[in-house]
Design a protein around this motif. Sequence first.
Motif, PDB file in Angstrom:
ATOM      1  N   GLY A  46       0.814  -1.211   0.000  1.00 33.95           N
ATOM      2  CA  GLY A  46       0.000   0.000   0.000  1.00 33.95           C
ATOM      3  C   GLY A  46       0.848   1.260   0.000  1.00 33.95           C
ATOM      4  N   PHE A  47       1.930   1.239   0.769  1.00 31.77           N
ATOM      5  CA  PHE A  47       2.837   2.396   0.810  1.00 31.77           C
ATOM      6  C   PHE A  47       3.396   2.692  -0.578  1.00 31.77           C
ATOM      7  CE2 PHE A  47       7.047   4.258   1.202  1.00 31.77           C
ATOM      8  CZ  PHE A  47       6.868   5.282   2.121  1.00 31.77           C
ATOM      9  N   TRP A  48       3.934   1.660  -1.258  1.00 34.51           N
ATOM     10  CA  TRP A  48       4.527   1.891  -2.571  1.00 34.51           C
ATOM     11  C   TRP A  48       3.477   2.177  -3.638  1.00 34.51           C
ATOM     12  CZ3 TRP A  48       9.123   3.471  -3.015  1.00 34.51           C
ATOM     13  CH2 TRP A  48      10.138   3.032  -2.158  1.00 34.51           C
ATOM     14  N   ARG A  49       2.264   1.667  -3.468  1.00 33.40           N
ATOM     15  CA  ARG A  49       1.197   2.002  -4.420  1.00 33.40           C
ATOM     16  C   ARG A  49       0.934   3.504  -4.411  1.00 33.40           C
ATOM     17  NH1 ARG A  49      -0.216   0.694  -8.841  1.00 33.40           N
ATOM     18  NH2 ARG A  49       0.262   2.899  -9.083  1.00 33.40           N
ATOM     19  N   GLU A  50       0.910   4.095  -3.233  1.00 32.09           N
ATOM     20  CA  GLU A  50       0.634   5.528  -3.115  1.00 32.09           C
ATOM     21  C   GLU A  50       1.824   6.355  -3.581  1.00 32.09           C
ATOM     22  OE1 GLU A  50      -2.336   8.325  -2.245  1.00 32.09           O
ATOM     23  OE2 GLU A  50      -2.394   6.142  -2.253  1.00 32.09           O
ATOM     24  N   ILE A  51       3.034   5.888  -3.328  1.00 25.72           N
ATOM     25  CA  ILE A  51       4.233   6.615  -3.735  1.00 25.72           C
ATOM     26  C   ILE A  51       4.412   6.546  -5.243  1.00 25.72           C
ATOM     27  CG2 ILE A  51       6.770   6.622  -3.590  1.00 25.72           C
ATOM     28  CD1 ILE A  51       5.473   7.674  -1.071  1.00 25.72           C
ATOM     29  N   ASP A  52       3.886   5.515  -5.879  1.00 21.75           N
ATOM     30  CA  ASP A  52       4.160   5.248  -7.289  1.00 21.75           C
ATOM     31  C   ASP A  52       3.701   6.378  -8.201  1.00 21.75           C
ATOM     32  OD1 ASP A  52       5.017   3.768  -9.494  1.00 21.75           O
ATOM     33  OD2 ASP A  52       3.023   2.929  -9.812  1.00 21.75           O
ATOM     34  N   ALA A  53       2.553   7.022  -7.906  1.00 19.51           N
ATOM     35  CA  ALA A  53       2.019   8.039  -8.805  1.00 19.51           C
ATOM     36  C   ALA A  53       2.966   9.230  -8.974  1.00 19.51           C
ATOM     37  CB  ALA A  53       0.646   8.496  -8.321  1.00 19.51           C
ATOM     38  N   PRO A  54       3.445   9.844  -7.883  1.00 18.99           N
ATOM     39  CA  PRO A  54       4.391  10.953  -8.060  1.00 18.99           C
ATOM     40  C   PRO A  54       5.682  10.512  -8.740  1.00 18.99           C
ATOM     41  CG  PRO A  54       3.459  10.988  -5.866  1.00 18.99           C
ATOM     42  CD  PRO A  54       3.072   9.684  -6.483  1.00 18.99           C
ATOM     43  N   VAL A  55       6.143   9.299  -8.445  1.00 18.43           N
ATOM     44  CA  VAL A  55       7.391   8.820  -9.022  1.00 18.43           C
ATOM     45  C   VAL A  55       7.295   8.705 -10.531  1.00 18.43           C
ATOM     46  CG1 VAL A  55       8.903   6.800  -9.174  1.00 18.43           C
ATOM     47  CG2 VAL A  55       8.184   7.653  -6.952  1.00 18.43           C
ATOM     48  N   THR A  56       6.106   8.352 -11.030  1.00 17.26           N
ATOM     49  CA  THR A  56       5.940   8.140 -12.456  1.00 17.26           C
ATOM     50  C   THR A  56       5.569   9.411 -13.212  1.00 17.26           C
ATOM     51  OG1 THR A  56       3.658   7.447 -12.016  1.00 17.26           O
ATOM     52  CG2 THR A  56       5.339   5.724 -12.254  1.00 17.26           C
ATOM     53  N   GLY A  57       5.679  10.559 -12.575  1.00 16.97           N
ATOM     54  CA  GLY A  57       5.548  11.796 -13.311  1.00 16.97           C
ATOM     55  C   GLY A  57       4.404  12.693 -12.913  1.00 16.97           C
ATOM     56  N   GLN A  58       3.493  12.233 -12.042  1.00 13.98           N
ATOM     57  CA  GLN A  58       2.411  13.088 -11.622  1.00 13.98           C
ATOM     58  C   GLN A  58       2.939  14.137 -10.659  1.00 13.98           C
ATOM     59  OE1 GLN A  58      -0.933  10.912 -10.155  1.00 13.98           O
ATOM     60  NE2 GLN A  58      -0.795   9.362 -11.760  1.00 13.98           N
ATOM     61  N   THR A  59       2.197  15.236 -10.565  1.00 11.11           N
ATOM     62  CA  THR A  59       2.637  16.350  -9.720  1.00 11.11           C
ATOM     63  C   THR A  59       2.510  15.990  -8.257  1.00 11.11           C
ATOM     64  OG1 THR A  59       1.888  17.909 -11.390  1.00 11.11           O
ATOM     65  CG2 THR A  59       2.256  18.767  -9.164  1.00 11.11           C
ATOM     66  N   VAL A  60       3.541  16.256  -7.528  1.00 12.43           N
ATOM     67  CA  VAL A  60       3.526  16.013  -6.089  1.00 12.43           C
ATOM     68  C   VAL A  60       2.939  17.228  -5.391  1.00 12.43           C
ATOM     69  CG1 VAL A  60       4.926  15.527  -4.070  1.00 12.43           C
ATOM     70  CG2 VAL A  60       5.598  14.619  -6.300  1.00 12.43           C
ATOM     71  N   PRO A  61       1.938  17.049  -4.529  1.00  7.07           N
ATOM     72  CA  PRO A  61       1.390  18.182  -3.801  1.00  7.07           C
ATOM     73  C   PRO A  61       2.485  18.913  -3.038  1.00  7.07           C
ATOM     74  CG  PRO A  61       0.061  16.208  -3.484  1.00  7.07           C
ATOM     75  CD  PRO A  61       1.318  15.797  -4.187  1.00  7.07           C
ATOM     76  N   ASP A  62       2.492  20.244  -3.194  1.00  3.66           N
ATOM     77  CA  ASP A  62       3.543  21.039  -2.561  1.00  3.66           C
ATOM     78  C   ASP A  62       2.913  21.921  -1.504  1.00  3.66           C
ATOM     79  OD1 ASP A  62       5.792  22.356  -1.897  1.00  3.66           O
ATOM     80  OD2 ASP A  62       6.042  23.425  -3.796  1.00  3.66           O
TER      81      ASP A  62
END
Length: 437
Positions: free
Chosen positions: A413-429
Amino acid sequence: MDRCVVLVDAGYLLGAAASLLAGEPMRSQISVDHAALIRGLRERAEADTGCDLLRIYWFDGAPDRVPQPEHRKLRVMSRVTVRLGALTRSDGRWAQKGVDAAMHAELTELARNRACSDIVLVTGDGDLLPGLMSAKEHGVAVHLWAVQAADGDYNQSEDLVAEADERRVLDRSWITEAVRATEPSGAYHPQSASRPEIAAILSAPLPESAKNGSAPVAPVHHAASAPPSATPPPPPAGAAADGAADTQATDSEDDEAAAPDKGTSGVPTVPTPKDLAGLGRPAPHPGHGAPPGATLRWSSERGCVERSTSGESQEAAALPMLAQLTTAEQRWADREEDITAVSGDPFEVGQVFARRWLERLSAPAHVQSLAREYPRIPHRIDGELLRYAARFGLLAHKDDQIDEHDRYAIRAGFWREIDAPVTGQTVPDEDASVAEQ
């Protein structure tokens, strides 16, 4: 008073539902929509008794009487009161202690104080017979509800059935409005195939040893799970006796280590966390990386164990923990969300923790630093993740041991959630008001 009260023996209700839907009385075999279940109990009770509901009492057992995830959710629902007995383990089996006594006391007290005109009992235990008879003597009508038995027979005490004023069977169609059997595979399906490594860990079924409690399977490597450019991972530390066979392995043994192990059945077995740790990571150059014999820190059988961090990069060791990124106001909001919205499912727990960590980062570069450590979670963050999971009872109900299934699911579950920003989506700042240490 023209009001009705419902007393629910959760062990009976959910155990019988599991027998009916999954074939065995194990609550782990079913998933429960508690909001729908409480709503169904209330509607059926008011229809059967013709009275407004005063309250639903939910009686259940818990280790050391510590509320589990479902209890935390139930006790904040309208008109629901949770009463917990002890849950003890003897000869490898769990047993409730004090639940019947608590139900008996509540039943007789309600009748003696004339707090209601009708009481609905959802139980099958004959130990409640004296309390049922006492309630009748105080002028209360007692309704006894049963869950449809899997074999078509009764799953209640015959004396209890004979003494009740009214009887009803909650059939399969009623039960399935709130309860369903869980998927047997226990696999976690990825929502995208953006990273083969993430897809591998999320979609692989659990090792049989994790489900059955048997000895761990031999470490294997799934070559298909690694990216085309990935170097095959080295054999796990400790695979050779006393560490002496590493330098004496033959070419044929190396070939076997790089190929999927099909075992005796011809079906590839599931990689262990150590095997997955090598996917997508280049082999260390001589004199660099982790020293020989270094062990990845995933977890121990008895909780969080600190290991040497010499194998971690300085960037990974400097990653901020969630507690450092969380303000006092956010901490209160997190607690409220944990109680009311987080079910406590291990996969979901990992996702919630990762989502909060991502949302509160002030430096998006931290996400890339974490991604380079995949699939090992830096030990400080990993320890904090496990301690967060412990709040939901994921450790307490296993004699303070972290179940293999839970550990697998939490990190997936942890890596599923981390995966989106890693693959290019914008990380909430979002601005973090807590400085990094």
